[in-house]
Design an enzyme around this catalytic site. Structure first.
Site, PDB file in Angstrom:
ATOM      1  N   LYS A  75      13.153   5.638  19.657  1.00  0.00           N
ATOM      2  CA  LYS A  75      14.274   4.476  18.686  1.00  0.00           C
ATOM      3  C   LYS A  75      14.698   5.376  17.689  1.00  0.00           C
ATOM      4  O   LYS A  75      14.152   6.372  17.201  1.00  0.00           O
ATOM      5  CB  LYS A  75      13.883   3.133  18.394  1.00  0.00           C
ATOM      6  CG  LYS A  75      13.709   2.721  18.859  1.00  0.00           C
ATOM      7  CD  LYS A  75      13.071   1.283  19.524  1.00  0.00           C
ATOM      8  CE  LYS A  75      12.312   0.093  20.654  1.00  0.00           C
ATOM      9  NZ  LYS A  75      11.166   0.567  20.667  1.00  0.00           N
ATOM     10  N   TYR A  87       6.473   2.048  14.907  1.00  0.00           N
ATOM     11  CA  TYR A  87       5.461   1.602  15.505  1.00  0.00           C
ATOM     12  C   TYR A  87       4.178   2.927  14.456  1.00  0.00           C
ATOM     13  O   TYR A  87       4.124   3.245  15.255  1.00  0.00           O
ATOM     14  CB  TYR A  87       5.399   1.678  16.525  1.00  0.00           C
ATOM     15  CG  TYR A  87       6.108   1.160  17.221  1.00  0.00           C
ATOM     16  CD1 TYR A  87       6.749   0.501  16.571  1.00  0.00           C
ATOM     17  CD2 TYR A  87       6.563   1.014  18.892  1.00  0.00           C
ATOM     18  CE1 TYR A  87       7.479  -0.818  17.302  1.00  0.00           C
ATOM     19  CE2 TYR A  87       7.780  -0.108  18.890  1.00  0.00           C
ATOM     20  CZ  TYR A  87       8.214  -0.458  18.342  1.00  0.00           C
ATOM     21  OH  TYR A  87       9.461  -1.481  19.008  1.00  0.00           O
ATOM     22  N   ASP A 122       7.618   2.972  26.112  1.00  0.00           N
ATOM     23  CA  ASP A 122       8.776   2.112  25.125  1.00  0.00           C
ATOM     24  C   ASP A 122       7.852   2.778  23.556  1.00  0.00           C
ATOM     25  O   ASP A 122       6.759   2.295  23.931  1.00  0.00           O
ATOM     26  CB  ASP A 122       9.332   1.510  24.754  1.00  0.00           C
ATOM     27  CG  ASP A 122      10.088   1.175  23.801  1.00  0.00           C
ATOM     28  OD1 ASP A 122      11.128   1.867  23.606  1.00  0.00           O
ATOM     29  OD2 ASP A 122      10.123   0.192  23.271  1.00  0.00           O
TER      30      ASP A 122
END
Length: 343
Positions: free
Chosen positions: A86, A60, A55
């Protein structure tokens, strides 16, 4: 030789993800720099050890984690891994970014910043941008990142309306067309998951920190609701921001929910630690294994920042914990009576 991790079906999809997954926030230099070589070695260690679920997110490291995860997975046969990223933020160039400082918690060299966008066009753009950063044609799971009042405060209603009126349709189209296989949210709060269930069908919620050795409130209503809706939980943050990894019997400040832990939490963890000592159980092992006892939980994904941490996490994941340990936690009212425990 690879471990043989059990896999669990994600919702009603044909995806079967390893019960131990890889949370890749650290690959975006979360709190501290990680070299490209160390990141490569960390991801290779996870692949070699048998983890099949990874993930990541644009958030990030302003795209750094996605680049590194894509580099690690690109040469693998597609059937060997399952990938989630995401949507909800667009990563924009920022010529004024001070890449020598922590930005949003990341020590990243990437000169970009994020702009929230949960609209139809925003979700589509975010998906395509992630494909480019990853260098991969296929993304299995798309998660809407950080919807909810905890993140947006007074702007919560606006962003939820954006998603309700357009963003969900984008997810549904991407899934219906076969471009992705599963949709969900990636959040830190239960309430937004409940709200989202009213606007559509979700295959999974990546929920960080809200069902753990410290917190079991979701066992009463939310997790049964997930089972009834064929919605799996991917459990992030099993250590509640660190306190269930470090414990409270050190000289370091224990952290809970990204902040120094309050006194009542410290006292509860201290009691749990004592029962760990009584049964020769590692606190972090108990924290890692506990959530998977619930049938709604498909995978637990701790953050894994280096190859040694990968190996240690697998050791904790496989540690044998006696049934009497869980019984004592319940006897001392440190676990909810109706919370399932590992057998």
């Amino acid at each position: 030789m690879k471990n043989v991790f059990n896999t669990r079906q994600l919702g009603n999809t044909n995806l079967n993800i390893s019960t131990l997954g890889f949370g890749a926030a650290s690959m975006g230099n979360l709190y501290q720099p990680v070299s490209d070589e160390e990141a490569k070695n960390t991801l290779s260690s996870a692949i070699d050890i048998g983890i099949n679920y990874f993930d990541t997110a644009p958030r990030y490291g302003a795209g750094l984690s996605e680049r590194r995860v894509g580099d690690a997975l690109r040469e693998l046969p597609k059937q060997d891994y399952i990938l989630s990223t995401k949507v909800g933020r667009l990563i924009k160039p920022d010529a004024k970014a001070d890449v020598t400082q922590l930005r949003h918690g990341f020590a990243t060299p990437m000169p970009f910043d994020a702009q929230y966008d949960y609209s139809y066009d925003g979700i589509m753009r975010s998906f395509e941008d992630s494909q480019q950063r990853l260098g991969l044609a296929e993304i299995d799971i798309l998660l809407v990142h950080d919807l909810g009042r905890d993140t947006h405060g007074d702007r919560d209603s606006f962003y939820f309306m954006q998603f309700e009126q357009g963003g969900y349709r984008a997810l549904d189209e991407l899934k219906s067309s076969g471009q992705i296989k599963a949709i969900g949210l990636g959040v830190n709060e239960v309430e937004i998951c409940k709200r989202a269930m009213n606007i559509g069908q979700f295959d999974c919620f990546l929920l960080a920190g809200r069902y753990s050795l410290l917190e079991q409130e979701p066992v009463n209503e939310f997790l049964p609701q997930c089972i009834a809706n064929a919605t799996s939980i991917i459990l992030g943050g099993p250590y509640n921001s660190g306190i269930l990894a470090t414990g409270v019997r050190t000289n370091k400040t224990p952290f809970y929910n990204y902040n120094p832990a309050p006194k009542e939490v410290i006292l509860k963890v201290d009691k749990i630690e004592q029962i760990c000592l009584d049964h020769n159980v590692t606190l972090a092992a108990a924290a890692l294994q506990f959530p998977l006892a619930h049938p709604a939980v498909a995978s637990v994904i701790p953050g894994l920042g280096n190859a040694k941490r990968v190996a240690k996490t697998v050791q904790l994941f496989n540690e044998v914990i006696p049934c009497a340990f869980w019984q004592d936690l319940k006897s001392e009212q440190l676990l909810a009576e109706n919370a399932p425990v590992p057998m």
